[in-house]
Design a protein around this motif. Sequence first.
Motif, PDB file in Angstrom:
ATOM      1  N   ASP A  65      20.111 -26.802  20.701  1.00 54.99           N
ATOM      2  CA  ASP A  65      19.506 -27.893  21.467  1.00 54.99           C
ATOM      3  C   ASP A  65      20.511 -29.001  21.734  1.00 54.99           C
ATOM      4  OD1 ASP A  65      16.918 -29.007  22.541  1.00 54.99           O
ATOM      5  OD2 ASP A  65      17.462 -30.623  21.139  1.00 54.99           O
ATOM      6  N   TRP A  66      21.357 -29.271  20.728  1.00 50.18           N
ATOM      7  CA  TRP A  66      22.377 -30.321  20.897  1.00 50.18           C
ATOM      8  C   TRP A  66      23.431 -29.882  21.904  1.00 50.18           C
ATOM      9  CZ3 TRP A  66      27.665 -30.388  19.557  1.00 50.18           C
ATOM     10  CH2 TRP A  66      28.265 -31.638  19.662  1.00 50.18           C
ATOM     11  N   VAL A  67      23.853 -28.607  21.843  1.00 52.09           N
ATOM     12  CA  VAL A  67      24.893 -28.112  22.745  1.00 52.09           C
ATOM     13  C   VAL A  67      24.397 -28.085  24.187  1.00 52.09           C
ATOM     14  CG1 VAL A  67      26.262 -26.079  23.378  1.00 52.09           C
ATOM     15  CG2 VAL A  67      26.086 -26.774  20.978  1.00 52.09           C
ATOM     16  N   THR A  68      23.142 -27.686  24.381  1.00 51.05           N
ATOM     17  CA  THR A  68      22.600 -27.577  25.740  1.00 51.05           C
ATOM     18  C   THR A  68      21.993 -28.881  26.243  1.00 51.05           C
ATOM     19  OG1 THR A  68      20.465 -26.795  24.867  1.00 51.05           O
ATOM     20  CG2 THR A  68      22.129 -25.125  25.420  1.00 51.05           C
ATOM     21  N   GLY A  69      22.077 -29.932  25.442  1.00 46.70           N
ATOM     22  CA  GLY A  69      21.528 -31.217  25.884  1.00 46.70           C
ATOM     23  C   GLY A  69      20.025 -31.218  25.999  1.00 46.70           C
ATOM     24  N   GLY A  70      19.353 -30.508  25.080  1.00 46.08           N
ATOM     25  CA  GLY A  70      17.893 -30.475  25.082  1.00 46.08           C
ATOM     26  C   GLY A  70      17.293 -29.556  26.121  1.00 46.08           C
ATOM     27  N   ALA A  71      18.060 -28.509  26.543  1.00 43.25           N
ATOM     28  CA  ALA A  71      17.565 -27.614  27.592  1.00 43.25           C
ATOM     29  C   ALA A  71      16.722 -26.463  27.058  1.00 43.25           C
ATOM     30  CB  ALA A  71      18.753 -27.039  28.378  1.00 43.25           C
ATOM     31  N   LEU A  72      16.585 -26.372  25.743  1.00 41.28           N
ATOM     32  CA  LEU A  72      15.762 -25.283  25.208  1.00 41.28           C
ATOM     33  C   LEU A  72      14.315 -25.443  25.644  1.00 41.28           C
ATOM     34  CD1 LEU A  72      17.057 -24.882  21.518  1.00 41.28           C
ATOM     35  CD2 LEU A  72      17.597 -23.478  23.503  1.00 41.28           C
ATOM     36  N   PRO A  73      13.631 -24.317  25.932  1.00 40.72           N
ATOM     37  CA  PRO A  73      12.249 -24.421  26.412  1.00 40.72           C
ATOM     38  C   PRO A  73      11.243 -24.742  25.314  1.00 40.72           C
ATOM     39  CG  PRO A  73      12.915 -22.129  26.270  1.00 40.72           C
ATOM     40  CD  PRO A  73      14.135 -22.939  25.974  1.00 40.72           C
ATOM     41  N   TRP A  74      11.684 -24.845  24.073  1.00 38.70           N
ATOM     42  CA  TRP A  74      10.788 -25.185  22.967  1.00 38.70           C
ATOM     43  C   TRP A  74      11.517 -26.157  22.033  1.00 38.70           C
ATOM     44  CZ3 TRP A  74      12.458 -20.013  23.548  1.00 38.70           C
ATOM     45  CH2 TRP A  74      13.538 -19.660  22.736  1.00 38.70           C
ATOM     46  N   PRO A  75      10.801 -26.966  21.269  1.00 38.14           N
ATOM     47  CA  PRO A  75      11.458 -27.888  20.341  1.00 38.14           C
ATOM     48  C   PRO A  75      12.096 -27.127  19.189  1.00 38.14           C
ATOM     49  CG  PRO A  75       9.077 -27.976  20.092  1.00 38.14           C
ATOM     50  CD  PRO A  75       9.337 -27.153  21.296  1.00 38.14           C
ATOM     51  N   PRO A  76      13.200 -27.608  18.620  1.00 34.96           N
ATOM     52  CA  PRO A  76      13.892 -26.893  17.543  1.00 34.96           C
ATOM     53  C   PRO A  76      13.027 -26.698  16.299  1.00 34.96           C
ATOM     54  CG  PRO A  76      15.288 -28.619  18.477  1.00 34.96           C
ATOM     55  CD  PRO A  76      13.926 -28.823  19.047  1.00 34.96           C
ATOM     56  N   TYR A  77      12.038 -27.557  16.108  1.00 33.19           N
ATOM     57  CA  TYR A  77      11.208 -27.449  14.905  1.00 33.19           C
ATOM     58  C   TYR A  77      10.041 -26.485  15.079  1.00 33.19           C
ATOM     59  CZ  TYR A  77       8.463 -30.722  17.714  1.00 33.19           C
ATOM     60  OH  TYR A  77       7.767 -31.312  18.735  1.00 33.19           O
ATOM     61  N   LEU A 123      14.490 -19.108   7.265  1.00 36.29           N
ATOM     62  CA  LEU A 123      13.818 -19.934   8.274  1.00 36.29           C
ATOM     63  C   LEU A 123      14.583 -21.231   8.505  1.00 36.29           C
ATOM     64  CD1 LEU A 123      11.360 -20.308  10.104  1.00 36.29           C
ATOM     65  CD2 LEU A 123      10.166 -21.335   8.145  1.00 36.29           C
ATOM     66  N   GLY A 124      15.081 -21.828   7.421  1.00 37.29           N
ATOM     67  CA  GLY A 124      15.893 -23.037   7.575  1.00 37.29           C
ATOM     68  C   GLY A 124      17.134 -22.788   8.397  1.00 37.29           C
ATOM     69  N   GLY A 125      17.748 -21.628   8.232  1.00 39.81           N
ATOM     70  CA  GLY A 125      18.924 -21.294   9.032  1.00 39.81           C
ATOM     71  C   GLY A 125      18.595 -21.164  10.504  1.00 39.81           C
ATOM     72  N   VAL A 126      17.428 -20.556  10.807  1.00 40.19           N
ATOM     73  CA  VAL A 126      17.014 -20.427  12.200  1.00 40.19           C
ATOM     74  C   VAL A 126      16.775 -21.792  12.824  1.00 40.19           C
ATOM     75  CG1 VAL A 126      15.178 -19.582  13.720  1.00 40.19           C
ATOM     76  CG2 VAL A 126      16.045 -18.119  11.878  1.00 40.19           C
ATOM     77  N   VAL A 127      16.089 -22.678  12.078  1.00 38.69           N
ATOM     78  CA  VAL A 127      15.822 -24.024  12.598  1.00 38.69           C
ATOM     79  C   VAL A 127      17.139 -24.775  12.827  1.00 38.69           C
ATOM     80  CG1 VAL A 127      14.768 -26.256  12.067  1.00 38.69           C
ATOM     81  CG2 VAL A 127      13.533 -24.133  11.571  1.00 38.69           C
ATOM     82  N   ALA A 128      18.088 -24.632  11.893  1.00 38.38           N
ATOM     83  CA  ALA A 128      19.386 -25.292  12.059  1.00 38.38           C
ATOM     84  C   ALA A 128      20.100 -24.787  13.307  1.00 38.38           C
ATOM     85  CB  ALA A 128      20.240 -25.069  10.812  1.00 38.38           C
ATOM     86  N   LEU A 129      20.043 -23.485  13.543  1.00 36.37           N
ATOM     87  CA  LEU A 129      20.672 -22.924  14.744  1.00 36.37           C
ATOM     88  C   LEU A 129      20.014 -23.454  16.010  1.00 36.37           C
ATOM     89  CD1 LEU A 129      21.246 -19.194  13.692  1.00 36.37           C
ATOM     90  CD2 LEU A 129      22.978 -20.963  14.033  1.00 36.37           C
ATOM     91  N   LEU A 130      18.673 -23.578  15.976  1.00 36.21           N
ATOM     92  CA  LEU A 130      17.983 -24.097  17.151  1.00 36.21           C
ATOM     93  C   LEU A 130      18.359 -25.556  17.413  1.00 36.21           C
ATOM     94  CD1 LEU A 130      14.413 -22.549  16.736  1.00 36.21           C
ATOM     95  CD2 LEU A 130      16.183 -21.917  18.379  1.00 36.21           C
ATOM     96  N   TYR A 131      18.487 -26.341  16.337  1.00 38.94           N
ATOM     97  CA  TYR A 131      18.921 -27.725  16.529  1.00 38.94           C
ATOM     98  C   TYR A 131      20.332 -27.782  17.103  1.00 38.94           C
ATOM     99  CZ  TYR A 131      15.080 -30.466  14.595  1.00 38.94           C
ATOM    100  OH  TYR A 131      13.866 -31.096  14.414  1.00 38.94           O
ATOM    101  N   GLY A 132      21.211 -26.881  16.610  1.00 42.51           N
ATOM    102  CA  GLY A 132      22.566 -26.839  17.156  1.00 42.51           C
ATOM    103  C   GLY A 132      22.578 -26.435  18.612  1.00 42.51           C
TER     104      GLY A 132
END
Length: 521
Positions: free
Chosen positions: A367-379, A356-365
């Motif tokens: 989110d950073w690459v897309t400039g916050g364009a993900l439709p959900w928060p990384p957490y 789960l920690g790995g998934v959250v880390a990937l989502l944060y990465g």
Amino acid sequence: MNRTLSPLSVPYRVVERGGSIVFTAIILFSGASAAFGPTGGLVGIVLVGFVLLALVAYEVAYYRRFEYDLDADTLDIRSGVISRRNREIPIRRVQNVDISRNVVQRLLGIAAVDFETAGGSETEASLRFVEFEEAKRLQREIGRLKREGGEAEGDDETETGEYEQPTADELFTLSSRELALVGALSFDVRIPGLLFVLLSGSVPAMSSVVPPGAGPILVAVGLLTAALGILLVSWLGGAAVAVLNYYDFRLTQVEDELQYERGLLRRYDGSIPLDKVQTLTVVDDPLKRYFGYASLHIETAGYAPGDSGSEAAVPLADRERVFALANRIDPVGSPSFSRPPKRVRRRYAIRYLLALGGVVALLYGADWVTGGALPWPPYAPVPLALLAPVAAHYKWRHRGYWLGSNHAVTRNGFLRRQIKIVPYYRIQTVIDSRTVFQRRWDVATVTADTAGSRSLVGNDAAAVDVDESVADDLRAILPTRLRESLATRRGWVDEAGDARDDVPTDERDDPPSGSDSAPST
């Protein structure tokens, strides 16, 4: 007597290749129009006609040069138009004879016949296509020759000159209600992963579920809605596939052979020799367990992974009925499982948290690459951490092993639990594996490898995460049980386990060979 394919196989095989003809026609028309201008259409028609005539000529030649003959010892097949191929398949090596027919083939009265042999990763030989009555004759005759050790035809003739058919004992028939339950309790686990791959890279698609800038409540509602939608699609897909596969399913026993029929759009008709069974597997999932149902799979050495699913013996039945059928096929008794040590639950929980920690880390990465364009928060997945101890407990609870008098039985899985029943004499190799992480927890995995087809994809019976001392005991006990089981089957010892006086010592000491070979550890 040499036999040939059905004459109807020629037009059927020609039409079957119609897709490639249409594709070729499009290319030829396009090329001819570009090269010859106004007359290009006529040239294209001529070229297409030439391709069609060449295909018909090839199929006619294939039909005329294809011969097969079944005698007391071998199935001989001679085929090939340009390059001739002659095959002699010993009858004793044939594990399964499977017949399949789609809707068009059933209307024409023809069928495809596949011959599976031990140890093959592919179908040994195929007949495309023979009359259905001929396919059934081959299936019956091969089963008879295997039972009678290759006696010549005529041994079973009655006074009227007809062959006496062995009695078929019906073991299981799937009623309409049970077929509906098969569909209702089926779930295609491949669909969620496929949808995730297709939609994960589509921000607009995900934005329609969770609008950008939505608050935590809307995010949770959107994710829940998406999850429910995926589950619904997976359930509907699994239900449709199950109903099509197991329509009008019936299982019968003819002497020492199991025979089954199933399928709506494509009809399967196969045989499973009881003396070639490697593993029996009882399969269920949380929904089936809740309602008291399970499935039974029979694994032989003749099927390649990913084959038509003809190993399934019972798609769905009451658990007691499934175990009763398993005991009828190969008496195993009532297993009483020993679970892994309780400390491995912490290992499973830690593993889930790290994933789960790995998934959250990937989502944060991301989110950073897309400039916050993900439709959900990384957490967003973090609350799933509360489920890690629960998942770890159920994973531990549904694992275990049991050593009976004649079988090794293992149990693994929660979402798809498999209880594998392996006769000792079918064990090929005993594998003791201990990863770096297992060694830190003083546990190991002991696998009883067989010659079954599923073992090719790492789906053997395994006692997973048992204590190291237990693994050492299993590694010593299983080869001993194998030798004892082989000695009993080959008549080296009597039923009480004492050595027989009429068996020479040198023969008793000879190591087993073939599929009954002694295991390596």
